[in-house]
Write a protein that holds these residues in place. Structure first.
Motif, PDB file in Angstrom:
ATOM      1  N   LEU A 103       0.835  -1.206   0.000  1.00  0.00           N
ATOM      2  CA  LEU A 103       0.000   0.000   0.000  1.00  0.00           C
ATOM      3  C   LEU A 103       0.871   1.258   0.000  1.00  0.00           C
ATOM      4  CD1 LEU A 103      -2.861  -1.042   2.441  1.00  0.00           C
ATOM      5  CD2 LEU A 103      -3.048  -0.640  -0.018  1.00  0.00           C
ATOM      6  N   ASN A 104       1.952   1.232   0.768  1.00  0.00           N
ATOM      7  CA  ASN A 104       2.877   2.370   0.768  1.00  0.00           C
ATOM      8  C   ASN A 104       3.560   2.535  -0.583  1.00  0.00           C
ATOM      9  OD1 ASN A 104       2.353   3.233   3.395  1.00  0.00           O
ATOM     10  ND2 ASN A 104       3.843   1.809   4.269  1.00  0.00           N
ATOM     11  N   ILE A 114       1.080   4.178  -2.881  1.00  0.00           N
ATOM     12  CA  ILE A 114       0.982   5.619  -2.627  1.00  0.00           C
ATOM     13  C   ILE A 114       2.174   6.351  -3.231  1.00  0.00           C
ATOM     14  CG2 ILE A 114       1.050   7.378  -0.805  1.00  0.00           C
ATOM     15  CD1 ILE A 114      -0.575   5.340   0.914  1.00  0.00           C
ATOM     16  N   SER A 115       3.366   5.824  -3.025  1.00  0.00           N
ATOM     17  CA  SER A 115       4.555   6.481  -3.600  1.00  0.00           C
ATOM     18  C   SER A 115       4.527   6.395  -5.130  1.00  0.00           C
ATOM     19  CB  SER A 115       5.845   5.888  -3.030  1.00  0.00           C
ATOM     20  OG  SER A 115       6.006   4.550  -3.418  1.00  0.00           O
ATOM     21  N   LEU A 155       1.798   6.449  -6.983  1.00  0.00           N
ATOM     22  CA  LEU A 155       0.863   7.493  -7.422  1.00  0.00           C
ATOM     23  C   LEU A 155       1.519   8.871  -7.361  1.00  0.00           C
ATOM     24  CD1 LEU A 155      -2.483   6.276  -5.818  1.00  0.00           C
ATOM     25  CD2 LEU A 155      -1.948   6.432  -8.257  1.00  0.00           C
ATOM     26  N   GLN A 156       2.333   9.100  -6.346  1.00  0.00           N
ATOM     27  CA  GLN A 156       3.046  10.373  -6.250  1.00  0.00           C
ATOM     28  C   GLN A 156       4.036  10.533  -7.403  1.00  0.00           C
ATOM     29  OE1 GLN A 156       4.593   9.924  -2.282  1.00  0.00           O
ATOM     30  NE2 GLN A 156       2.844  10.979  -1.331  1.00  0.00           N
TER      31      GLN A 156
END
Length: 134
Positions: free
Chosen positions: A41-42, A45-46, A48-49
């Motif tokens: 999940l992390n 998120i990274s 997507l960034q």
């Protein structure tokens, strides 16, 4: 410019692979795989960034909506470019035909008017610089 696209493509491929792995973990979730799930999940998120950073570099790129329609229909988006070029070529031929027709009409009109109004047409040609008056 190609470097920006390559960078985006690389980030998208990593993101897709991460989503695939995340789906595997979730489909067979065990309490013991919670740490792996959190890590994925992390990463998501990274990822997507990173994609957002790439998007900011490519904000000046405009893609016609028809390309997305081709993709939604399962068609190759390169067909859009091919069909646009074919339409432009066909339209170009039509316009060229009209120009040729109008040029022939102009020549015929001047020829016929010269027979009927020779003096006036001699003045017209002199004004246009096509033929000096005799």
């Amino acid at each position: 410019m190609a470097e920006k696209f390559d960078n985006l493509e690389e980030h998208l491929e990593k993101f897709i692979e991460n989503i695939r792995q995340l789906g595997i973990i979730v489909s067979d979730f065990q309490p013991s795989s919670q740490a792996g799930l959190n890590q994925k999940l992390n990463f998501m998120i990274s990822g997507l960034q990173d994609i957002e950073k790439c998007r900011q570099q490519l904000h000046e790129i405009n893609v016609p909506l028809e390309v997305f329609e081709y993709i939604d229909q399962g068609r190759n988006p390169q067909l859009y470019t091919k069909e646009c070029l074919e339409r432009a070529l066909a339209r170009n031929e039509q316009v060229k035909g009209k120009i040729d027709t109008m040029t022939k009409f102009k020549s015929l009109l001047i020829s016929e008017l010269s027979k009927v109004f020779p003096e006036d047409m001699a003045k017209y040609k002199a004004i246009r610089g096509e033929d000096p008056p005799s």
